[in-house]
Write a protein that holds these residues in place. Structure first.
Motif, PDB file in Angstrom:
ATOM      1  N   PHE A 122      -7.913  -7.341  -5.553  1.00  0.00           N
ATOM      2  CA  PHE A 122      -9.066  -7.346  -4.562  1.00  0.00           C
ATOM      3  C   PHE A 122      -9.736  -5.939  -4.455  1.00  0.00           C
ATOM      4  CE2 PHE A 122      -5.253  -7.094  -2.150  1.00  0.00           C
ATOM      5  CZ  PHE A 122      -5.307  -5.808  -1.399  1.00  0.00           C
ATOM      6  N   SER A 138      -2.285 -12.816   3.839  1.00  0.00           N
ATOM      7  CA  SER A 138      -2.861 -11.605   4.100  1.00  0.00           C
ATOM      8  C   SER A 138      -3.973 -11.393   3.317  1.00  0.00           C
ATOM      9  CB  SER A 138      -1.525 -10.752   3.774  1.00  0.00           C
ATOM     10  OG  SER A 138      -0.611 -10.722   4.424  1.00  0.00           O
ATOM     11  N   THR A 139      -3.950 -11.869   1.940  1.00  0.00           N
ATOM     12  CA  THR A 139      -5.247 -11.376   1.238  1.00  0.00           C
ATOM     13  C   THR A 139      -6.348 -12.595   1.368  1.00  0.00           C
ATOM     14  OG1 THR A 139      -3.879 -12.492  -0.674  1.00  0.00           O
ATOM     15  CG2 THR A 139      -3.460  -9.913  -0.317  1.00  0.00           C
ATOM     16  N   CYS A 140      -5.974 -13.638   1.781  1.00  0.00           N
ATOM     17  CA  CYS A 140      -7.025 -14.681   1.931  1.00  0.00           C
ATOM     18  C   CYS A 140      -8.031 -14.166   2.662  1.00  0.00           C
ATOM     19  CB  CYS A 140      -6.373 -16.189   2.498  1.00  0.00           C
ATOM     20  SG  CYS A 140      -6.203 -16.100   4.226  1.00  0.00           S
ATOM     21  N   TYR A 154      -4.233  -4.413   4.364  1.00  0.00           N
ATOM     22  CA  TYR A 154      -5.040  -4.378   2.885  1.00  0.00           C
ATOM     23  C   TYR A 154      -6.649  -4.544   3.627  1.00  0.00           C
ATOM     24  CZ  TYR A 154      -0.722  -5.961   0.897  1.00  0.00           C
ATOM     25  OH  TYR A 154       0.388  -6.151   0.423  1.00  0.00           O
ATOM     26  N   PHE A 207     -10.024 -11.782   2.406  1.00  0.00           N
ATOM     27  CA  PHE A 207     -11.310 -11.349   1.402  1.00  0.00           C
ATOM     28  C   PHE A 207     -12.107 -12.334   0.907  1.00  0.00           C
ATOM     29  CE2 PHE A 207      -7.842  -8.043   1.156  1.00  0.00           C
ATOM     30  CZ  PHE A 207      -8.532  -6.792   1.349  1.00  0.00           C
ATOM     31  N   LEU A 221       1.629 -13.770  -0.635  1.00  0.00           N
ATOM     32  CA  LEU A 221       0.466 -12.643  -0.055  1.00  0.00           C
ATOM     33  C   LEU A 221      -0.658 -13.439   0.482  1.00  0.00           C
ATOM     34  CD1 LEU A 221       0.629 -10.246  -3.318  1.00  0.00           C
ATOM     35  CD2 LEU A 221       1.332  -9.554  -0.840  1.00  0.00           C
ATOM     36  N   TYR A 222      -0.878 -14.715   0.062  1.00  0.00           N
ATOM     37  CA  TYR A 222      -1.930 -15.489   0.612  1.00  0.00           C
ATOM     38  C   TYR A 222      -2.356 -15.362   1.848  1.00  0.00           C
ATOM     39  CZ  TYR A 222      -5.700 -18.991   0.790  1.00  0.00           C
ATOM     40  OH  TYR A 222      -6.823 -19.694   0.882  1.00  0.00           O
ATOM     41  N   GLU A 243     -11.644 -11.374  -4.418  1.00  0.00           N
ATOM     42  CA  GLU A 243     -10.468 -11.518  -3.830  1.00  0.00           C
ATOM     43  C   GLU A 243      -9.635 -11.708  -5.323  1.00  0.00           C
ATOM     44  OE1 GLU A 243     -12.632 -14.287  -4.884  1.00  0.00           O
ATOM     45  OE2 GLU A 243     -12.778 -14.132  -2.575  1.00  0.00           O
ATOM     46  N   PHE A 284      -5.761 -12.940  -5.602  1.00  0.00           N
ATOM     47  CA  PHE A 284      -5.067 -12.766  -4.427  1.00  0.00           C
ATOM     48  C   PHE A 284      -3.899 -11.718  -4.406  1.00  0.00           C
ATOM     49  CE2 PHE A 284      -6.956 -16.975  -4.072  1.00  0.00           C
ATOM     50  CZ  PHE A 284      -7.890 -16.584  -2.896  1.00  0.00           C
ATOM     51  N   ARG A 285      -3.816 -11.204  -5.697  1.00  0.00           N
ATOM     52  CA  ARG A 285      -3.063  -9.798  -5.888  1.00  0.00           C
ATOM     53  C   ARG A 285      -3.913  -8.813  -5.996  1.00  0.00           C
ATOM     54  NH1 ARG A 285       2.486  -9.419  -7.814  1.00  0.00           N
ATOM     55  NH2 ARG A 285       3.625 -11.870  -7.609  1.00  0.00           N
TER      56      ARG A 285
END
Length: 223
Positions: free
Chosen positions: A97, A75-77, A151, A79, A72-73, A86, A94-95
């Motif tokens: 946020f 995509s979620t990094c 996201y 944040f 996922l990182y 985050e 990172f899961r």
């Protein structure tokens, strides 16, 4: 690309510094010796393809605790470049946020100092946002070899003070590579519109990339 393939591309496309490019151009015409540094040799792995999955035996960071978070990182990094948490200071960085100013019906969590994050954004504040559950293989399949922009777009859409969403230091631009993604999100571009804007650059890159592949390639999904 593997790190060996990437190194070959950097040297082959002369994307190194001028001095490094000159040294490499000279060294590839000479026999390696202790006096001629920067001879590059990539040793191939047996039985490897770009479809081969590798599970890290050790967490690469205290805030990337499992393969699901690692998948996922990318995509979620993003944040990390916003005022949102985050997930540092929770059991699922990172899961998870969110932010205190997001709608109260969303997932609720409170980041706190722990062994992996002594300091961080919004510690000891009740935040509202999202929690991404699922096994690593399920998450990887859902991503379809893509960065998931939904996201960050949804978070921006729901955040009440748009002017303060991105950090003033514009770290978001560093994560994204330039300021284009930030501007597209701010201007209300959809995920499909953003992906369409990537296509010319991706096609150019893919044509360069294939010259340096050492292993059978995976099937590339549409950008």
């Amino acid at each position: 690309m593997t790190i060996g393939e990437y190194a070959m591309m950097l040297a082959g496309e002369k994307w190194l510094s001028q001095k490094a490019n000159e040294i490499h151009a000279y060294n590839i015409t000479t026999e390696p010796s202790v006096d001629t540094p920067f001879h590059m040799q990539v040793i191939k792995c047996k039985n490897y393809t770009h479809d081969t999955k590798y599970k890290l035996p050790v967490a690469p960071s205290p805030n990337l605790k499992d393969m699901g978070a690692i998948y996922l990182y990318p995509s979620t990094c993003f944040f990390e470049g916003t005022v949102l948490s985050e997930g540092r200071g929770t059991a699922m960085p990172f899961r998870i946020f969110g932010h205190p100013d997001l709608p109260k019906h969303l997932y609720r969590f409170t980041p706190r100092a722990n062994a992996g994050a002594k300091t961080g954004k919004l510690f000891n504040q009740t935040c509202y946002g999202w929690r991404i559950d699922g096994q690593a293989d399920e998450l990887l399949a859902s991503l379809q070899h893509k960065i998931n922009l939904s996201y960050i777009i949804e978070a921006y859409t729901l955040f009440p003070d748009k002017e303060k969403f991105f950090l003033p230091n514009l770290f978001f631009d560093k994560l994204a590579g330039n300021n284009l993604l930030r501007k597209q999100i701010s201007e209300g571009s959809t995920e499909d519109e953003i992906r369409d804007s990537w296509k010319p650059g991706l096609l150019t890159f893919m044509n360069i990339r294939k010259k340096y592949l050492l292993y059978p390639d995976f099937t590339i999904s549409k950008p």
